[in-house]
Write an enzyme that holds these catalytic residues in place. Sequence first.
Site, PDB file in Angstrom:
ATOM      1  CE  LYS A 194      -3.448  -0.427   2.913  1.00 22.33           C
ATOM      2  NZ  LYS A 194      -4.302  -0.320   4.129  1.00 22.33           N
ATOM      3  CB  THR A 204      -9.540   5.396   5.278  1.00 23.08           C
ATOM      4  OG1 THR A 204      -8.441   5.548   6.175  1.00 23.08           O
ATOM      5  CG2 THR A 204      -9.420   4.059   4.590  1.00 23.08           C
ATOM      6  CG  ASN A 243     -12.239   6.476  10.807  1.00 19.22           C
ATOM      7  OD1 ASN A 243     -12.776   7.570  10.861  1.00 19.22           O
ATOM      8  ND2 ASN A 243     -10.984   6.326  10.482  1.00 19.22           N
ATOM      9  CE  LYS A 248      -3.172  -3.158  10.020  1.00 19.70           C
ATOM     10  NZ  LYS A 248      -3.527  -2.240   8.910  1.00 19.70           N
TER      11      LYS A 248
HETATM   12  N1  GLU Z   1      -4.788   1.161   9.500  1.00 22.95           N
HETATM   13  C1  GLU Z   1      -4.753   1.955   8.319  1.00 22.95           C
HETATM   14  C2  GLU Z   1      -4.476   1.072   7.102  1.00 22.95           C
HETATM   15  O1  GLU Z   1      -4.656  -0.123   7.139  1.00 22.95           O
HETATM   16  C3  GLU Z   1      -3.837   3.159   8.421  1.00 22.95           C
HETATM   17  C4  GLU Z   1      -2.390   2.859   8.645  1.00 22.95           C
HETATM   18  C5  GLU Z   1      -1.517   4.081   8.926  1.00 22.95           C
HETATM   19  O2  GLU Z   1      -2.007   5.192   8.852  1.00 22.95           O
HETATM   20  O3  GLU Z   1      -0.360   3.873   9.227  1.00 22.95           O
HETATM   21  O4  GLU Z   1      -4.154   1.560   6.052  1.00 22.95           O
END
Ligand code: GLU
Length: 424
Positions: free
Chosen positions: A102, A198, A229, A114
């Site tokens: 990503k 997001t 969210n 993560k």
């Molecule tokens: N948890 C979000 C994702 O899966 C954001 C991760 C972030 O901002 O570091 O993209």
Amino acid sequence: MVETVTAKPAQAHYSFFKGVERSFDLAAKYTRFETGILEQIKACNSVYQMKFPVRIGDKIEVIEAYRVQHSHHKLPCKGGIRYSMDVNQDEVMALAAWMSFKCAVANLPYGGGKGGVKCDPRKLSVGELERITRAYAKSMRDVFGVNKDIPAPDMGTGGREMAWILDEFNKIHGEDMPGVITGKPIVLGGSLGRDAATGRGVMVSTLCALKKMGLDPKKVTASVQGFGNVGSHAARLLSEQGIKVCAIGDHTASFYNEKGINIQTALDYVKTNGGVLKGFTGGVEIKGSELLTAKVDVLVPAALQNVITEEVAHRINAKLIIEGANGPTTPEADAILQEKNVIVVPDILANGGGVTVSYFEWVQNKMGYYWTEKEVNEKHDLSMETAFDHVWTNAHEFKTTMRLGAYITALKKIEQGVKLKGFF
Ligand code: GLU
């Protein structure tokens, strides 16, 4: 706002990391990269597992937690922390790998990471959650760092948890280091626009895809699964663009309205109703599964992984799927959607808006200078549009799906980083 944790995934036994490897291997076939380099890009570089005791009610409970740094090709690593009873090593590894891809697709200078804590935030008191969060932060004292590994919210966590982690980290180091975490409350150095980012990325991806498909947003209908969210902001922003959002739902209830649901009314309702849609009267109540198969043009799964299974894929009516959640489509379902000519804008592109604005938050923290929401949104939209174009171009050049186009885009960037850094 805390991101919503909804019902259990359809196939809890499924290996998420194997699913990631499968997409990776398919994309790797389109490249001529050296096998050893591909192996290195695929592997999780560091996996931390910890167990710590926390007083819950009148008992001591041992809490299981993880942090996975999938890729060190660029530091710091970046990715959220998930609180859920489904958390396990395999899931966190998959989520960390998706973060690497990503970040590469969004052209952010990060490796992927993560975190996960096995707990049910809905069943814990605020005090219990605070103790778990502080214990987790403390156990990660040598792992997190402004230029090492930067966490953020994910399912079951939000600004409140980020503030506790920041406070714990600052106490350990004896100085304020806001850039160690993103998704913080604004007063602690958070960025304007991060909360909606997001969902905003989902909206921008939808508009980009509709443009390529030659469809007018004002003549398009949508269904959004999830009203936390991601889903709530996505539904609001899509409807602001003239898209008729006919179906919405969360883990408590789902609704359909042929004339379009008034999203502002739904948001107001959720605000006064304990954060859930149950009891909403802006549409007829439908089954949660019907959100995915509704007769709409655009489907936005923005809640959980593995909800679009083979069985669901056969019954999908939408011609465009925008993956707001991480991993909502199983590989088997993906193949069926491809046969049905459904365009799937994959998670590693479509929900990259959150981490993109996390990056802007980190940049602002480093500068000590803060942008207006308009500036953040403009930079975000441009970044998402550029990422979409790169993926679209690769998908068309290699005559493949948007998912593989996104993996190819990511692989090309990461391979460069790995190769240029050199080897032992
Ligand atoms: N948890 C979000 C994702 O899966 C954001 C991760 C972030 O901002 O570091 O993209």
